[in-house]
Design an enzyme around this catalytic site. Structure first.
Site, PDB file in Angstrom:
ATOM      1  N   ASP A   1       0.846  -1.195   0.000  1.00 52.55           N
ATOM      2  CA  ASP A   1       0.000   0.000   0.000  1.00 52.55           C
ATOM      3  C   ASP A   1       0.884   1.249   0.000  1.00 52.55           C
ATOM      4  O   ASP A   1       2.045   1.200   0.398  1.00 52.55           O
ATOM      5  CB  ASP A   1      -0.888   0.032   1.251  1.00 52.55           C
ATOM      6  CG  ASP A   1      -1.845  -1.146   1.293  1.00 52.55           C
ATOM      7  OD1 ASP A   1      -2.149  -1.697   0.222  1.00 52.55           O
ATOM      8  OD2 ASP A   1      -2.271  -1.507   2.410  1.00 52.55           O
TER       9      ASP A   1
HETATM   10  N1  URA Z   1      -0.884  -5.927   4.050  1.00 56.11           N
HETATM   11  C1  URA Z   1      -1.414  -4.690   3.999  1.00 56.11           C
HETATM   12  O1  URA Z   1      -2.399  -4.419   4.650  1.00 56.11           O
HETATM   13  N2  URA Z   1      -0.833  -3.785   3.224  1.00 56.11           N
HETATM   14  C2  URA Z   1       0.274  -4.051   2.490  1.00 56.11           C
HETATM   15  O2  URA Z   1       0.777  -3.155   1.795  1.00 56.11           O
HETATM   16  C3  URA Z   1       0.823  -5.334   2.565  1.00 56.11           C
HETATM   17  C4  URA Z   1       0.227  -6.257   3.358  1.00 56.11           C
END
Ligand code: URA
Length: 236
Positions: A100
């Site tokens: 993310d």
């Molecule tokens: N889990 C998440 O919530 N976000 C990420 O970027 C990777 C794993």
């Protein structure tokens, strides 16, 4: 072959290649050369430190900073590929899986589509390790909940290993290892057990660990041993 032509093999236009040469960004045999008409062996030409001629698959680890999206292009925001030098961007590298925008840490970029596909497929069980900082005090209750699998609105996660590193009323730090990689999965798992995430960093993908020498935004090529370990993990 003329140097300017060899430089253009990286995907630069002829005029970009001339500018790169004039700016001293091009090396032949390890030395900067500013004469585009010089005859060279294309295998000896580097642009921004990157070999001009395709020397096989490329594997890169990047320490992703917050605020950057895991994509090859985005209309509004900087991408992980924007953090690479121009010559490298034209090699057709793609990120393996996604982090993310606000999540930091290890991103693997490669031209090796088969390896990328297997690393993100649950079938090959490449474990991802994250360091999480969350609200509130984590206890063995959450360790057990993660080990059983956390029920989310649309699915129950596969068992995940939660290792407590520090637990206090004003927040806790833990490592979490899991083989799935569904949308916002780690955030959703922590929220579901009542401990929303404050920060998340990926430390490892299968056998590949984030190099602690890389600061946010920095990258390096994988070593031969690192590539072999990843390919072995995926039975390639
Ligand atoms: N889990 C998440 O919530 N976000 C990420 O970027 C990777 C794993």
């Amino acid at each position: 072959m003329r140097l300017d032509k060899a430089v253009a093999l990286t995907g630069l236009t002829r005029s970009e290649a001339r500018k790169a040469i004039a700016a001293g960004r091009v090396q032949v045999d390890g030395r900067p050369v500013r004469d585009g008409s010089m005859q060279v062996d294309p295998g000896q030409v580097r642009v921004d430190g990157v070999q001009a001629v395709d020397a096989g698959e490329v594997y890169i680890m990047l320490h992703k900073p917050a605020g950057v999206v895991t994509a090859t292009e985005d209309r509004r925001l900087p991408t992980v590929v924007d953090l690479l030098p121009p010559a490298m961007r034209r090699r057709g590298l793609g990120p393996v899986g996604r982090l993310d925008r606000d999540v930091t840490g290890l991103v693997l970029l490669t031209t090796d589509g088969q390896l990328a596909h297997r690393l993100i497929s649950p079938r090959w069980k490449a474990e991802k390790l994250y360091r999480a900082r969350c609200e509130g005090r984590l206890t063995e209750v959450e360790v057990e909940a993660f080990a059983r699998g956390v029920m989310l609105s649309d699915f129950t996660s596969l068992p995940a290993r939660l290792t407590l590193l520090e637990a206090g009323d004003d927040g806790s730090t833990a490592d979490v290892a899991l083989t799935e990689g569904k949308f916002h999965q780690v955030k959703r798992m922590f929220a579901a057990v009542g401990h929303p995430l404050i920060a998340l960093e990926r430390l490892r993908i299968g056998p590949l660990a984030l190099d602690p020498a890389l600061g946010p935004g920095q990258w390096r090529h994988l070593t031969g041993d690192e590539v072999s370990a990843l390919r072995e993990q995926c039975r390639l």
